[in-house]
Scaffold this motif. Structure first.
Motif, PDB file in Angstrom:
ATOM      1  N   ARG A   1       0.832  -1.215   0.000  1.00 24.44           N
ATOM      2  CA  ARG A   1       0.000   0.000   0.000  1.00 24.44           C
ATOM      3  C   ARG A   1       0.864   1.262   0.000  1.00 24.44           C
ATOM      4  O   ARG A   1       0.588   2.223  -0.728  1.00 24.44           O
ATOM      5  CB  ARG A   1      -0.917   0.015   1.223  1.00 24.44           C
TER       6      ARG A   1
ATOM      7  N   GLN B   1       1.047   4.238  -2.882  1.00 22.41           N
ATOM      8  CA  GLN B   1       0.809   5.641  -2.564  1.00 22.41           C
ATOM      9  C   GLN B   1       2.009   6.503  -2.937  1.00 22.41           C
ATOM     10  O   GLN B   1       1.845   7.624  -3.458  1.00 22.41           O
ATOM     11  CB  GLN B   1       0.502   5.800  -1.072  1.00 22.41           C
TER      12      GLN B   1
ATOM     13  N   LEU C   1      -7.235  -2.603  -1.513  1.00 19.18           N
ATOM     14  CA  LEU C   1      -6.256  -1.686  -2.101  1.00 19.18           C
ATOM     15  C   LEU C   1      -6.719  -1.229  -3.485  1.00 19.18           C
ATOM     16  O   LEU C   1      -6.628  -0.034  -3.813  1.00 19.18           O
ATOM     17  CB  LEU C   1      -4.896  -2.367  -2.203  1.00 19.18           C
TER      18      LEU C   1
ATOM     19  N   ALA D   1      -7.302   2.753  -3.756  1.00 21.00           N
ATOM     20  CA  ALA D   1      -6.335   3.474  -4.586  1.00 21.00           C
ATOM     21  C   ALA D   1      -6.836   3.693  -6.004  1.00 21.00           C
ATOM     22  O   ALA D   1      -6.192   4.386  -6.785  1.00 21.00           O
ATOM     23  CB  ALA D   1      -5.009   2.711  -4.616  1.00 21.00           C
TER      24      ALA D   1
END
Length: 338
Positions: free
Chosen positions: A175, A179, A220, A224
């Motif tokens: 993760r 990011q 995720l 995202a």
């Protein structure tokens, strides 16, 4: 809940009138209100997937060992970057220089389908290069090498390779890396993870661990707004000669198929065509060895039960992107999806 603007909303309740207003605002700004789509670079596969991989999707990519899962997964990432987007590859199986050798040869072959340097040629050139030579100089001595080097340099930081560890690279690390790439490049990346059974988790049993990882990767993908393509290993029982690998042969639990939006299985064509195509035409055996069948066994946003075939070019670490639906009858036509 994901807003049309692409941000995870902390409010669990969304009145329909508010959602309609937000969507209207997004459209008036000229932004897409629906999912973002990343082309696979394989036209026949894009058609079946209604354009390609979609934001928020978890895609499982399975197949027997050595049948091209990593090859086609890395090619997806390369194609995404070549089209101008960004990609992030988590490799629990290969170190980055091994992937670089494949990318160099793949890029050479993508630019010129003729006689260009293969993966072994690239590896030999890098391992035997004279001291002091630059990478550009070394690759310029290979057919197609200079062009491949220029293309890869042009991709810059839009392709990120993460040397992952089955001991330390947890879902939290995945993760954080997604990011970081999003922040650095200004756009969410296509994500390839090789492979899902290698991701560590504190849960004791393998089934519980794989279930948690699958759920985490799906979360995720949603939060995202990226597609996550996770390569999956097969159960040992699925590796027997003459067996056609299916969804239920993926190593782990039914949670894999449940969490996934798309399940793709790669098999060698010679292993999965019905026997009559081989018995009555022995020439088909050698011909079919050069092809792989990509089966879409689950596809939430498009047509499922699609069987596509693509010619192998493993010498250059790739598949030929031109493909079509399989016309021959395949063995074990029943599809198992939870």
């Amino acid at each position: 809940m994901v807003t049309p603007a692409g941000h995870r909303d902390s409010r669990p309740l969304r009145p329909l009138d508010v959602l309609l207003s937000e969507t209207d605002e997004v459209l008036r700004r000229g932004a897409p209100a629906g999912a973002k789509v990343w082309s696979t670079g394989f036209a026949a596969l894009d058609t079946a997937l209604t354009g390609g991989f979609r934001s928020g999707e978890l895609v499982l990519l399975g197949g027997p060992a050595g049948h091209g899962k990593t090859t086609i997964g890395l090619q997806f990432a390369r194609n995404v970057v070549a089209a101008g987007a960004s990609a992030l590859v988590f490799s629990y199986e290969h170190e980055s220089h091994t992937l670089l050798e494949r990318l160099i040869s793949m890029e050479a072959a993508e630019g010129d389908p003729g006689e260009v340097a293969g993966v072994l040629d690239v590896r030999h050139a890098l391992e035997t290069a004279d001291q002091g030579n630059s990478l550009e100089t070394v690759l310029s001595g290979l057919t197609g090498g200079a062009r491949a080097h220029a293309a890869l340099v042009g991709y810059g930081d839009r392709l990120q390779l993460h040397e992952s560890s089955g001991a330390t690279t947890t879902l939290d690390h995945v993760r954080e890396a997604v990011q970081r790439v999003t922040d650095d490049t200004g756009e969410a990346p296509f994500v390839l993870l090789d492979y899902i059974q290698k991701v560590p988790d504190e849960r004791g049993g393998e089934d519980e661990r794989i279930t948690a990882v699958a759920e985490g990767l799906k979360d995720l993908a949603l939060s995202a707004r990226v597609p996550v393509v996770a390569i999956s290993a097969a159960d040992k029982e699925a590796l027997a000669s003459g067996h056609r690998m299916r969804t239920h042969d993926l190593r782990g639990t039914s949670a894999l198929a449940f969490e996934a939006d798309v399940v793709m299985i790669v098999n060698d064509k010679v292993d999965v065509v019905s026997r009559e195509h081989l018995v009555y035409n022995l020439g088909n055996i050698q011909r079919f060895r050069g092809w792989s069948v990509v089966s879409l066994e689950k596809n939430r946003h498009g047509k499922a039960h699609v069987e596509l075939e693509f010619a192998k070019d493993f010498e250059h670490g790739r598949f030929h992107t031109e493909g079509q639906e399989v016309t021959e009858r395949l063995i074990d036509d029943r599809v198992f999806v939870t």
